[in-house]
Design an enzyme around this catalytic site. Structure first.
Site, PDB file in Angstrom:
ATOM      1  N   CYS A   2      46.713  -1.726 119.463  1.00 44.44           N
ATOM      2  CA  CYS A   2      46.386  -1.511 120.684  1.00 44.44           C
ATOM      3  C   CYS A   2      47.085  -0.111 121.311  1.00 44.44           C
ATOM      4  O   CYS A   2      47.938   0.101 120.746  1.00 44.44           O
ATOM      5  CB  CYS A   2      46.420  -2.517 121.820  1.00 44.44           C
ATOM      6  SG  CYS A   2      45.876  -4.110 121.154  1.00 44.44           S
ATOM      7  N   ARG A  27      44.744   5.211 116.474  1.00 42.27           N
ATOM      8  CA  ARG A  27      45.560   4.020 116.434  1.00 42.27           C
ATOM      9  C   ARG A  27      44.572   2.976 116.002  1.00 42.27           C
ATOM     10  O   ARG A  27      44.952   1.828 115.326  1.00 42.27           O
ATOM     11  CB  ARG A  27      46.221   3.373 117.529  1.00 42.27           C
ATOM     12  CG  ARG A  27      47.625   4.358 118.205  1.00 42.27           C
ATOM     13  CD  ARG A  27      48.121   4.023 119.440  1.00 42.27           C
ATOM     14  NE  ARG A  27      48.751   2.565 119.418  1.00 42.27           N
ATOM     15  CZ  ARG A  27      49.879   2.314 119.198  1.00 42.27           C
ATOM     16  NH1 ARG A  27      50.765   3.399 119.108  1.00 42.27           N
ATOM     17  NH2 ARG A  27      50.446   1.275 119.281  1.00 42.27           N
ATOM     18  N   TRP A  76      42.634  -3.325 119.968  1.00 45.84           N
ATOM     19  CA  TRP A  76      42.355  -3.706 118.317  1.00 45.84           C
ATOM     20  C   TRP A  76      42.316  -5.334 118.530  1.00 45.84           C
ATOM     21  O   TRP A  76      43.697  -5.821 118.739  1.00 45.84           O
ATOM     22  CB  TRP A  76      43.482  -3.117 117.587  1.00 45.84           C
ATOM     23  CG  TRP A  76      43.505  -3.618 116.138  1.00 45.84           C
ATOM     24  CD1 TRP A  76      44.069  -4.520 115.643  1.00 45.84           C
ATOM     25  CD2 TRP A  76      42.508  -2.874 115.328  1.00 45.84           C
ATOM     26  NE1 TRP A  76      43.866  -4.374 114.303  1.00 45.84           N
ATOM     27  CE2 TRP A  76      43.064  -3.803 114.085  1.00 45.84           C
ATOM     28  CE3 TRP A  76      41.803  -1.777 115.092  1.00 45.84           C
ATOM     29  CZ2 TRP A  76      42.429  -3.147 112.810  1.00 45.84           C
ATOM     30  CZ3 TRP A  76      41.345  -1.447 113.916  1.00 45.84           C
ATOM     31  CH2 TRP A  76      41.590  -2.078 112.683  1.00 45.84           C
ATOM     32  N   ASN A 102      49.499  -5.342 124.479  1.00 45.86           N
ATOM     33  CA  ASN A 102      49.492  -5.243 123.174  1.00 45.86           C
ATOM     34  C   ASN A 102      50.512  -6.099 122.310  1.00 45.86           C
ATOM     35  O   ASN A 102      51.602  -6.247 122.835  1.00 45.86           O
ATOM     36  CB  ASN A 102      50.042  -3.854 122.720  1.00 45.86           C
ATOM     37  CG  ASN A 102      50.178  -3.426 121.186  1.00 45.86           C
ATOM     38  OD1 ASN A 102      49.424  -4.077 120.253  1.00 45.86           O
ATOM     39  ND2 ASN A 102      50.988  -2.331 120.782  1.00 45.86           N
ATOM     40  N   GLY A 103      49.908  -6.804 121.397  1.00 42.47           N
ATOM     41  CA  GLY A 103      50.712  -7.771 120.738  1.00 42.47           C
ATOM     42  C   GLY A 103      50.077  -9.122 120.827  1.00 42.47           C
ATOM     43  O   GLY A 103      48.633  -9.329 120.942  1.00 42.47           O
ATOM     44  N   GLU A 493      49.068  -2.442  90.855  1.00 44.42           N
ATOM     45  CA  GLU A 493      49.151  -1.704  91.812  1.00 44.42           C
ATOM     46  C   GLU A 493      49.792  -0.393  91.942  1.00 44.42           C
ATOM     47  O   GLU A 493      49.132   0.842  92.282  1.00 44.42           O
ATOM     48  CB  GLU A 493      49.713  -2.506  93.080  1.00 44.42           C
ATOM     49  CG  GLU A 493      49.856  -2.284  94.718  1.00 44.42           C
ATOM     50  CD  GLU A 493      48.359  -1.793  95.087  1.00 44.42           C
ATOM     51  OE1 GLU A 493      47.410  -2.057  94.443  1.00 44.42           O
ATOM     52  OE2 GLU A 493      48.161  -0.847  96.171  1.00 44.42           O
ATOM     53  N   LYS A 497      47.940   3.073  92.670  1.00 45.77           N
ATOM     54  CA  LYS A 497      48.437   4.195  93.511  1.00 45.77           C
ATOM     55  C   LYS A 497      48.170   5.615  93.183  1.00 45.77           C
ATOM     56  O   LYS A 497      48.180   6.430  93.547  1.00 45.77           O
ATOM     57  CB  LYS A 497      49.656   3.852  94.129  1.00 45.77           C
ATOM     58  CG  LYS A 497      49.668   2.650  95.174  1.00 45.77           C
ATOM     59  CD  LYS A 497      49.112   2.912  96.493  1.00 45.77           C
ATOM     60  CE  LYS A 497      47.667   2.619  96.817  1.00 45.77           C
ATOM     61  NZ  LYS A 497      47.151   1.218  96.984  1.00 45.77           N
ATOM     62  N   GLU A 500      44.873   7.032  92.252  1.00 48.29           N
ATOM     63  CA  GLU A 500      44.100   7.470  93.509  1.00 48.29           C
ATOM     64  C   GLU A 500      44.669   8.602  94.339  1.00 48.29           C
ATOM     65  O   GLU A 500      43.910   9.620  94.722  1.00 48.29           O
ATOM     66  CB  GLU A 500      43.601   6.545  94.343  1.00 48.29           C
ATOM     67  CG  GLU A 500      44.822   5.560  95.058  1.00 48.29           C
ATOM     68  CD  GLU A 500      44.508   4.634  95.904  1.00 48.29           C
ATOM     69  OE1 GLU A 500      43.226   4.429  96.297  1.00 48.29           O
ATOM     70  OE2 GLU A 500      45.253   3.555  96.082  1.00 48.29           O
ATOM     71  N   HIS A 516      50.708  -5.351  71.458  1.00 49.40           N
ATOM     72  CA  HIS A 516      49.380  -5.926  70.899  1.00 49.40           C
ATOM     73  C   HIS A 516      48.476  -4.683  71.143  1.00 49.40           C
ATOM     74  O   HIS A 516      47.069  -4.416  71.038  1.00 49.40           O
ATOM     75  CB  HIS A 516      48.630  -6.898  71.751  1.00 49.40           C
ATOM     76  CG  HIS A 516      49.408  -8.248  71.671  1.00 49.40           C
ATOM     77  ND1 HIS A 516      49.381  -8.890  70.677  1.00 49.40           N
ATOM     78  CD2 HIS A 516      50.234  -8.753  72.418  1.00 49.40           C
ATOM     79  CE1 HIS A 516      50.207  -9.903  70.541  1.00 49.40           C
ATOM     80  NE2 HIS A 516      50.670  -9.955  71.902  1.00 49.40           N
ATOM     81  N   LYS A 619      37.494   5.175 102.924  1.00 55.03           N
ATOM     82  CA  LYS A 619      38.417   4.184 103.361  1.00 55.03           C
ATOM     83  C   LYS A 619      37.350   2.601 103.337  1.00 55.03           C
ATOM     84  O   LYS A 619      38.150   1.529 102.798  1.00 55.03           O
ATOM     85  CB  LYS A 619      38.765   4.241 104.818  1.00 55.03           C
ATOM     86  CG  LYS A 619      39.885   3.155 105.184  1.00 55.03           C
ATOM     87  CD  LYS A 619      41.259   3.328 104.339  1.00 55.03           C
ATOM     88  CE  LYS A 619      42.209   1.983 104.873  1.00 55.03           C
ATOM     89  NZ  LYS A 619      43.163   1.985 103.649  1.00 55.03           N
TER      90      LYS A 619
HETATM   91  C1  F6R Z   1      43.346   1.281  97.075  1.00 53.04           C
HETATM   92  C2  F6R Z   1      42.678   0.909  97.862  1.00 53.04           C
HETATM   93  C3  F6R Z   1      41.382   0.081  97.632  1.00 53.04           C
HETATM   94  C4  F6R Z   1      40.843  -0.890  98.599  1.00 53.04           C
HETATM   95  C5  F6R Z   1      39.404  -1.553  97.856  1.00 53.04           C
HETATM   96  C6  F6R Z   1      39.056  -2.735  98.883  1.00 53.04           C
HETATM   97  O1  F6R Z   1      44.493   1.915  97.554  1.00 53.04           O
HETATM   98  O2  F6R Z   1      42.642   0.687  99.102  1.00 53.04           O
HETATM   99  O3  F6R Z   1      41.023   0.020  96.203  1.00 53.04           O
HETATM  100  O4  F6R Z   1      41.917  -1.920  98.415  1.00 53.04           O
HETATM  101  O5  F6R Z   1      38.477  -0.498  98.204  1.00 53.04           O
HETATM  102  O6  F6R Z   1      38.865  -2.512 100.087  1.00 53.04           O
HETATM  103  P1  F6R Z   1      39.112  -3.559 101.350  1.00 53.04           P
HETATM  104  O7  F6R Z   1      40.355  -4.403 101.271  1.00 53.04           O
HETATM  105  O8  F6R Z   1      38.748  -2.977 102.576  1.00 53.04           O
HETATM  106  O9  F6R Z   1      37.957  -4.517 100.996  1.00 53.04           O
END
Ligand code: F6R
Length: 624
Positions: A2, A27, A76, A102-103, A493, A497, A500, A516, A619
């Site tokens: 928020c 935000r 939010w 907020n919270g 992971e 990172k 990407e 292997h 995103k």
């Molecule tokens: C990697 C990343 C993506 C998401 C994936 C799933 O850094 O952000 O691999 O994790 O696209 O997205 P959500 O969690 O929104 O379903």
């Protein structure tokens, strides 16, 4: 997350407040509202679900609210869906008080009951509304009757959880009373005008002089000044921090960083702390785990004989960690599956299957379709999601929200860590319902989770060292990541990172698999990042991984080792050593992931890439 603003001064308050809300849009929010004091004993309130433009359209229709004081809010959603009714500000029945928040007010349920028993009708599903009713009652009668500030303070003393609250009263148009406990609140100090806000972007256009409030502090602002106290009205020993803002607006939104992702990495301690709020309720037996929207009974949690976890990308990696925790704590078999593969292979699902769907956005098409498939097969679905009101939680039978606030950087960081914490809550909820863990054991595991924010903050202190290593390696063509047990999803992971963000070839391997095949990739100078297990908890794994490191070092690899503080056995095998605090095995990923995020971001920045918007990525992926 928020956004809150309060203003008292000489300008048109509505303009100031709406501008501030616009500047805090980054935000993230799902509804917005304003309350303006006209100076003649009335407060005009308008609030609307959706974008700020919806609120502005409504305001254009109702006519301009004139006044020199007011508050604004972008919401939010946490408690209650993102609707007009749940949008802030909330008012008491007399319409004299208004509050924005907020919270999360953790003890809102007993407070709500207390109000309902007193015959007060609550008009929203929010936790916020209880605060305004309680303040109005304290103002109407009792020791603080007629005392605006005193009434607010008396209620603050009763609230539990994390909150920033800003109160206005129609008969006190020159005064705003605000407070914070765990969530942010800054005061903007102008000349003949004062502000309170969630962050400095709200008032940076008008003043660069600000004061950061400490924990559990309240502030009373008027046009001419401010007074900071504790929740009991004491000024003695109450320390707040004045500062001058030297960022421009764009930098201010990013907390002074070049990118949102860097800010989000730093926000991880808060993201975990907020995600845990309200999930452990103390009772006669010592306490119990509760989910957010618990539409699954304990009986149902007892009857599941199988768990599937479905997710994509980083959320899938978080899901892999759920398997370790849930199987260990409950002995229920867990399968983890990429959501995009799940429904095409006809998985064996029925009424006794629990499907845990993990999604930051709550809109990922692959995960959504997996949820729908699971429901068609009569399985029950529990969503772990960061976005209240998104499609996946709407269609699920139960929900745990990761309360990280919006994640703006495309690469998931704080949401990933919060998903791990949420997975563990699911594991504990199952263990508690099935009796595979005693209440005191559940409480101990929850306490471990609660200790994580401080430990993550310690890991963040190693950032300069990690960045220096990253800069040295920025021009290598390949980086490998190795881990075992819970270190394996962390390795995956870390590699994701790097791929990407820095567009580098990176691979994560289960260290035992090296011999292997992948060991053929090792050549002179190839950087290999190794996530070491604790030498204590899983001593066998630790010695096996030491052998794996020896093998790759013998073939010329450069080893960058993430290991527990005090793990001296690993030193001879680490060309670079990054130390993290010692924690029980299951919790290590919450720490060991952090240097990998920093590493990838630093390489990407060194190569000149935009870490918030990596190429070819979105995103929220709403196509299959
Ligand atoms: C990697 C990343 C993506 C998401 C994936 C799933 O850094 O952000 O691999 O994790 O696209 O997205 P959500 O969690 O929104 O379903």
């Amino acid at each position: 997350m928020c956004g809150i603003v309060g203003y008292v001064g000489y300008r048109d308050a509505l303009d100031v407040v709406v501008d501030a809300l616009r500047r805090m849009e980054y935000r993230g929010y799902d509804s917005a509202g304003v309350a303006i004091l006209d100076g003649n004993g009335s407060i005009a309130v308008e609030r609307k679900a959706g974008r700020l433009a919806n609120l502005e359209a409504e305001l254009a229709e109702t006519g301009h609210f004139a006044g020199a004081a007011g508050t604004g809010h972008t919401r939010w959603a946490t408690h209650g869906a993102p609707t007009d009714r749940n949008a802030h500000p909330h008012r008491d029945p007399s319409g004299k008080f208004a509050v924005v928040h907020n919270g999360i007010i953790e003890n809102f349920a007993p407070l709500r009951r207390e109000l309902e028993d007193a015959g007060i009708e609550l008009l929203s599903d929010t936790d916020t509304e209880v605060a305004v009713h309680l303040v109005a009652r304290a103002y109407a009668e009792g020791p603080t009757a007629g005392d605006f500030t005193g009434s607010v303070l008396s209620v603050l003393q009763r609230l539990e959880g994390a909150f920033t609250l800003v109160f206005t009263h129609a008969d006190h148009p020159g005064t705003i009373v605000a407070a914070r406990q765990s969530t942010p609140l800054v005061v903007g100090v102008g000349d003949g005008e004062m502000f309170v806000a969630s962050d400095v972007t709200a008032f940076i256009e008008y003043t660069r002089e600000a004061v950061e409030l400490g924990q559990n502090q309240a502030v009373v602002i008027t046009a001419d000044g401010y007074t900071v106290t504790d929740f009991f009205g004491n000024t003695a020993g109450v320390v707040s921090r004045p500062f001058t803002i030297d960022w421009d607006l764009a930098a201010a939104e990013k907390g002074g960083h070049d990118y949102f992702m860097l800010k989000e990495i730093e926000e991880q301690p808060t993201a975990i702390a907020d995600t845990l709020i309200g999930h452990f309720v103390v009772d006669e037996q010592g306490g119990r785990i509760v989910l957010d929207e618990q539409r699954l009974t304990d009986q149902e949690l007892r009857e599941f004989d199988k768990v599937f976890v479905v997710a994509c990308g980083s959320s899938y990696h978080a899901g892999l960690l759920a398997k370790y925790a849930i199987e260990h704590w409950t002995r229920v078999p867990v399968e983890v599956e990429l959501a995009s593969e799940f429904r095409y292979r006809d998985p064996v699902l029925d009424r006794s299957t629990l499907v845990v769907a993990i999604s930051q956005s709550g809109e990922t098409a692959d995960t959504l379709e997996a949820v729908r498939h699971a429901k068609e097969q009569k399985a029950r679905v529990l969503a772990i999601c960061n976005t209240n009101g998104a499609q996946i939680p709407r269609e699920a039978d139960a929900v745990i929200y990761t309360r990280t606030g919006p994640e703006i950087g495309v690469a998931s960081t704080k949401a990933f860590l919060a998903q791990i914490a949420a997975n563990y809550l699911v594991g504990l909820a199952l263990a508690q319902a099935r009796g595979t863990k005693y209440p005191d054991e559940v409480a101990r595991e929850f306490a471990e989770l609660e200790s994580m924010p401080a430990l993550i903050s310690r890991v963040l202190e190693s950032a300069p060292k990690v960045r220096a290593i990253a800069r040295e390696l920025a021009h290598v063509p390949t980086v490998l990541f190795l881990g075992r047990h819970v270190g394996y999803p962390v390795a995956l992971e870390g590699a994701l990172k790097l791929k990407e963000l820095a567009y580098l070839h990176a691979e994560g391997f289960a260290a035992g698999e090296l011999k292997h095949g992948p060991i053929a990739l090792i050549e002179d100078g190839l950087p290999v990042i190794v996530v070491m297990p604790s030498p204590k908890g899983r001593a066998v794994l630790h010695s096996k991984l030491l052998s794996n490191i020896r093998e790759i070092q013998a073939r010329g690899a450069r080893t960058i080792v993430i290991a527990e503080e005090g793990d001296d056995t690993v030193r001879p095998f680490a060309d670079d050593l990054i130390e993290i605090p010692a924690v029980p095995t299951l919790y290590q990923p919450l720490l060991s992931t952090v240097p990998l995020q920093i590493f990838a971001a630093e390489i990407a920045q060194t190569l000149g890439y935009d870490v918030d918007k990596p190429r070819n990525l979105a995103k929220s992926v709403t196509v299959e």
